[in-house]
Design a protein around this motif. Structure first.
Motif, PDB file in Angstrom:
ATOM      1  N   VAL A  75       0.883  -1.236  -0.019  1.00 13.28           N
ATOM      2  CA  VAL A  75       0.084  -0.044  -0.061  1.00 13.28           C
ATOM      3  C   VAL A  75       0.933   1.288  -0.099  1.00 13.28           C
ATOM      4  CG1 VAL A  75      -1.471   1.333   1.417  1.00 13.28           C
ATOM      5  CG2 VAL A  75      -1.965  -0.986   1.013  1.00 13.28           C
ATOM      6  N   CYS A  76       2.031   1.145   0.730  1.00  9.11           N
ATOM      7  CA  CYS A  76       2.892   2.446   0.797  1.00  9.11           C
ATOM      8  C   CYS A  76       3.489   2.693  -0.441  1.00  9.11           C
ATOM      9  CB  CYS A  76       3.875   2.244   2.187  1.00  9.11           C
ATOM     10  SG  CYS A  76       2.996   1.459   3.802  1.00  9.11           S
ATOM     11  N   VAL A  77       3.988   1.531  -1.272  1.00 10.31           N
ATOM     12  CA  VAL A  77       4.634   1.850  -2.357  1.00 10.31           C
ATOM     13  C   VAL A  77       3.789   2.374  -3.565  1.00 10.31           C
ATOM     14  CG1 VAL A  77       6.540   0.890  -1.677  1.00 10.31           C
ATOM     15  CG2 VAL A  77       4.973  -0.345  -3.020  1.00 10.31           C
ATOM     16  N   THR A  78       2.419   2.106  -3.468  1.00  3.93           N
ATOM     17  CA  THR A  78       1.270   2.665  -4.394  1.00  3.93           C
ATOM     18  C   THR A  78       1.617   4.198  -4.708  1.00  3.93           C
ATOM     19  OG1 THR A  78      -0.216   0.710  -3.866  1.00  3.93           O
ATOM     20  CG2 THR A  78      -1.234   2.568  -5.099  1.00  3.93           C
ATOM     21  N   ILE A 102      -6.037   0.456   1.196  1.00  4.53           N
ATOM     22  CA  ILE A 102      -5.560   1.727   0.252  1.00  4.53           C
ATOM     23  C   ILE A 102      -6.522   2.809   0.395  1.00  4.53           C
ATOM     24  CG2 ILE A 102      -7.063   1.051  -1.998  1.00  4.53           C
ATOM     25  CD1 ILE A 102      -3.378   2.181  -2.239  1.00  4.53           C
ATOM     26  N   LEU A 103      -7.782   2.800   0.974  1.00  7.74           N
ATOM     27  CA  LEU A 103      -8.763   3.511   0.860  1.00  7.74           C
ATOM     28  C   LEU A 103      -8.400   5.042   1.546  1.00  7.74           C
ATOM     29  CD1 LEU A 103     -11.800   2.917   0.167  1.00  7.74           C
ATOM     30  CD2 LEU A 103     -12.433   2.834   2.529  1.00  7.74           C
ATOM     31  N   ARG A 104      -7.481   5.082   2.458  1.00 10.17           N
ATOM     32  CA  ARG A 104      -7.176   6.493   3.185  1.00 10.17           C
ATOM     33  C   ARG A 104      -6.028   7.045   2.599  1.00 10.17           C
ATOM     34  NH1 ARG A 104      -7.132   5.198   8.905  1.00 10.17           N
ATOM     35  NH2 ARG A 104      -6.854   7.474   9.267  1.00 10.17           N
ATOM     36  N   VAL A 105      -5.199   6.160   1.481  1.00  6.80           N
ATOM     37  CA  VAL A 105      -3.916   6.751   1.038  1.00  6.80           C
ATOM     38  C   VAL A 105      -4.215   7.925   0.150  1.00  6.80           C
ATOM     39  CG1 VAL A 105      -2.057   6.126  -0.282  1.00  6.80           C
ATOM     40  CG2 VAL A 105      -2.862   4.395   1.519  1.00  6.80           C
ATOM     41  N   LEU A 112      -9.318   8.042  -1.897  1.00  6.72           N
ATOM     42  CA  LEU A 112     -10.741   7.215  -2.296  1.00  6.72           C
ATOM     43  C   LEU A 112     -11.715   7.431  -1.133  1.00  6.72           C
ATOM     44  CD1 LEU A 112      -9.381   3.993  -4.088  1.00  6.72           C
ATOM     45  CD2 LEU A 112     -10.891   5.672  -5.080  1.00  6.72           C
ATOM     46  N   ALA A 113     -11.268   7.492   0.076  1.00  2.93           N
ATOM     47  CA  ALA A 113     -12.106   7.820   1.271  1.00  2.93           C
ATOM     48  C   ALA A 113     -12.607   9.265   0.961  1.00  2.93           C
ATOM     49  CB  ALA A 113     -11.446   7.645   2.565  1.00  2.93           C
ATOM     50  N   ASP A 114     -12.127   9.915   0.637  1.00  2.00           N
ATOM     51  CA  ASP A 114     -12.480  11.450   0.347  1.00  2.00           C
ATOM     52  C   ASP A 114     -13.644  11.443  -0.973  1.00  2.00           C
ATOM     53  OD1 ASP A 114     -10.707  12.412   2.400  1.00  2.00           O
ATOM     54  OD2 ASP A 114      -9.136  12.864   0.697  1.00  2.00           O
ATOM     55  N   ALA A 115     -13.063  10.576  -1.694  1.00  2.00           N
ATOM     56  CA  ALA A 115     -14.315  10.517  -3.065  1.00  2.00           C
ATOM     57  C   ALA A 115     -15.337   9.858  -2.481  1.00  2.00           C
ATOM     58  CB  ALA A 115     -13.665   9.751  -4.021  1.00  2.00           C
ATOM     59  N   GLN A 116     -15.403   8.872  -1.479  1.00  2.00           N
ATOM     60  CA  GLN A 116     -16.397   8.081  -1.211  1.00  2.00           C
ATOM     61  C   GLN A 116     -17.308   9.236  -0.302  1.00  2.00           C
ATOM     62  OE1 GLN A 116     -15.747   5.131   1.824  1.00  2.00           O
ATOM     63  NE2 GLN A 116     -16.925   3.649   0.653  1.00  2.00           N
ATOM     64  N   ALA A 117     -16.693   9.600   0.574  1.00  2.00           N
ATOM     65  CA  ALA A 117     -17.367  10.721   1.368  1.00  2.00           C
ATOM     66  C   ALA A 117     -18.170  11.911   0.794  1.00  2.00           C
ATOM     67  CB  ALA A 117     -16.457  11.470   2.346  1.00  2.00           C
ATOM     68  N   GLU A 118     -17.667  12.104  -0.742  1.00  2.00           N
ATOM     69  CA  GLU A 118     -18.281  12.995  -1.531  1.00  2.00           C
ATOM     70  C   GLU A 118     -19.420  12.555  -2.236  1.00  2.00           C
ATOM     71  OE1 GLU A 118     -13.732  14.818  -2.336  1.00  2.00           O
ATOM     72  OE2 GLU A 118     -14.869  14.036  -4.072  1.00  2.00           O
ATOM     73  N   MET A 357       2.286   5.490   7.624  1.00  3.59           N
ATOM     74  CA  MET A 357       1.330   5.478   8.774  1.00  3.59           C
ATOM     75  C   MET A 357      -0.008   4.763   8.364  1.00  3.59           C
ATOM     76  SD  MET A 357       1.587   6.113  12.069  1.00  3.59           S
ATOM     77  CE  MET A 357       2.644   7.317  12.642  1.00  3.59           C
ATOM     78  N   VAL A 358      -0.538   4.725   7.400  1.00  6.50           N
ATOM     79  CA  VAL A 358      -1.848   4.443   6.866  1.00  6.50           C
ATOM     80  C   VAL A 358      -1.945   2.854   7.037  1.00  6.50           C
ATOM     81  CG1 VAL A 358      -3.721   4.104   5.085  1.00  6.50           C
ATOM     82  CG2 VAL A 358      -2.276   6.263   5.342  1.00  6.50           C
TER      83      VAL A 358
END
Lengths: 382, 78
Positions: A75-78, A102-105, A112-118, A357-358
């Motif tokens: 996830v970190c190296v994505t 990966i949601l909060r990265v 993607l979490a931001d997009a989901q919240a929108e 840290m995610v």
């Protein structure tokens, strides 16, 4: 008379305290024989770091044996542009299915979490099979944002080969570990003298995949499992190889890894993917470090199926704390989490700044969790 | 709790009762008989761990998501 320590992993009971003490003593003795102030060894696996931190294994190592974590958290190296692509697709109304980690990265304009919240439709799935199910149940285009190392890419490949609904495509951010080891080993100023390779990736590729690496870099590689004794045995073996100047591959995880690896899985992997150069977040452009869909599969490639407008997604993104984040150096083994001014200050598990840290496999998250108070007696290991 | 684990990529024949190493819903290796007891013992230890330990949480999550490795069966395309 010194007792010869048996580092044959097949004979180890995973948590036997007397074996742990014996292995610790063996490591200390070998290090003394090397006779230098420091020896730096690198592992490339989040699960290894979890076990090392959790059981406080650094505390049994002699001062001077420095075990650092390399780029071992998928996830970190994505890379930022890859997250940007997924976020742009979601914001453009495409349904995106992906792994929870990966949601909060953050990309350059949110996660993607931001997009989901929108209001964007983002589904967290356990695996590619669940993304296939989602696509089967609806008529809308569904993109599976495929992250992870070769072990996970095998699953994506197998799913495509088995047949998927026409409305499903794949946005591949899969990474291939061996080329990244080449880059990290070649970083100017790298002090790494040997590598512990991750057992599960090697289950697929086999330990033979590292044979060219040890030739080219004259550095030993030991394949190790995930239990405290697996790791101590791996480190003991690695130090012995360093002491003797032997650049070779040793497999100390025979219960899951063979020299040839899983050929069925390899065949499926390379029928669907080809390695190509690309970014690993914070580290470098890595030749052959990314896995992309082969031309024969372009009808399943989200990059071919959907126009992805990254420019609009990143326009006006604020320059945040992220520019001070040292994830890249940490993943290259050049810095420790505690070298970063943000660590456990502006950047915490609850409010992560960098990808390290995610994810539960990220170095910073693991260090934040286990802190600096390893106690093997409490853990029952020693 | 049961979950289908696909057998597309495992490189040995798998029979009911076998244990497999599962990664994101795919069996990637059949665990040799002689390793089963030790491996289960290790999982039991991890499952007994309390609290928010990351490693135990990962293992627990894996168990919650997939507990079907004892009787794997081929998942068919629907």
């Amino acid at each position: 008379m010194t007792r010869e320590i048996d580092t044959d992993a097949s004979r180890l009971r995973f948590r036997d305290p007397s074996e742990a003490r014996a292995l610790g003593a063996s490591i200390a003795r070998t290090f003394a024989q090397i006779g230098r102030e420091t020896v730096t060894l690198m592992h490339v696996c989040g699960s290894h770091e979890q076990a090392i931190a959790r059981f406080g294994l650094r505390a049994v190592l002699p001062r001077g044996v420095d075990v650092v974590m390399g780029p071992g958290c998928p996830v970190c190296v994505t890379d930022v542009p890859e997250v940007d692509e997924a976020v742009a697709l979601a914001r453009a109304g495409v349904r995106v299915a992906t792994y929870g980690d990966i949601l909060r990265v953050c990309g350059s304009a949110g996660s993607l979490a931001d997009a989901q919240a929108e209001g964007a439709r983002v589904d967290v799935v356990y695996g590619v099979a669940e993304a296939v199910e989602i696509a089967t149940r609806c008529d809308d285009p569904v993109v599976f944002f495929a992250t992870g190392f070769e072990t996970t890419a095998v699953a994506t490949a197998a799913a495509l080969l088995a047949g998927t609904p026409p409305n499903l495509s794949v946005l591949s951010a899969h990474k291939y570990v061996p080329p990244a080891m080449e880059i990290v080993a070649g970083i100017p100023g790298s002090r790494v003298e040997g590598f512990l390779a991750a057992g599960h990736a090697a289950t697929i590729t086999g330990s033979a995949v590292f044979e060219g690496f040890v030739e080219r870099h004259r550095l030993p590689v030991v394949v190790a499992g995930f239990e405290p004794l697996d790791l101590l045995a791996g480190l003991a073996k690695l130090l012995e190889l360093v002491r003797d100047g032997r650049a070779e591959v040793a497999n100390l995880y025979p219960r899951c890894v063979t020299r040839e690896g899983n050929r069925v899985a390899q065949e499926k992997l390379w029928r669907v993917f080809h390695p190509c150069g690309g970014g690993w977040r914070g580290i470098a452009q890595i030749p052959d470090g990314n896995l992309r869909l082969r031309d024969e599969w372009k009808h399943k490639d989200a990059r071919w199926r959907h126009p992805i407008e990254i420019a609009s997604a990143t326009a006006g993104a604020p320059e945040g704390l992220a520019s001070r984040c040292r994830c890249g150096q940490i993943m290259a083994g050049l810095a420790k989490p505690t070298d970063c001014e943000l660590f456990e200050a502006a950047c915490t598990a609850e409010t992560p700044v960098g990808a390290c840290m995610v994810s539960s496999e990220g170095t910073c998250r693991i260090w934040a969790q286990y802190g600096g108070h390893p106690n093997l007696a409490v853990e029952g290991v020693l | 709790m049961a979950r289908d684990v696909r057998l597309d990529v495992v490189d040995e024949p798998v029979a009911p009762g076998d244990y497999v190493l599962n990664h994101v819903g795919f069996a990637i290796r059949r665990i040799p008989e002689e390793e089963i007891a030790a491996t289960l013992e290790l999982y039991e230890t991890l499952l007994r761990e309390e609290g928010d330990d990351l490693m135990s949480a990962d293992v627990r999550g894996e168990f919650e998501a997939t507990r079907a490795t004892k009787t794997p069966r081929e998942e068919t395309e629907s």
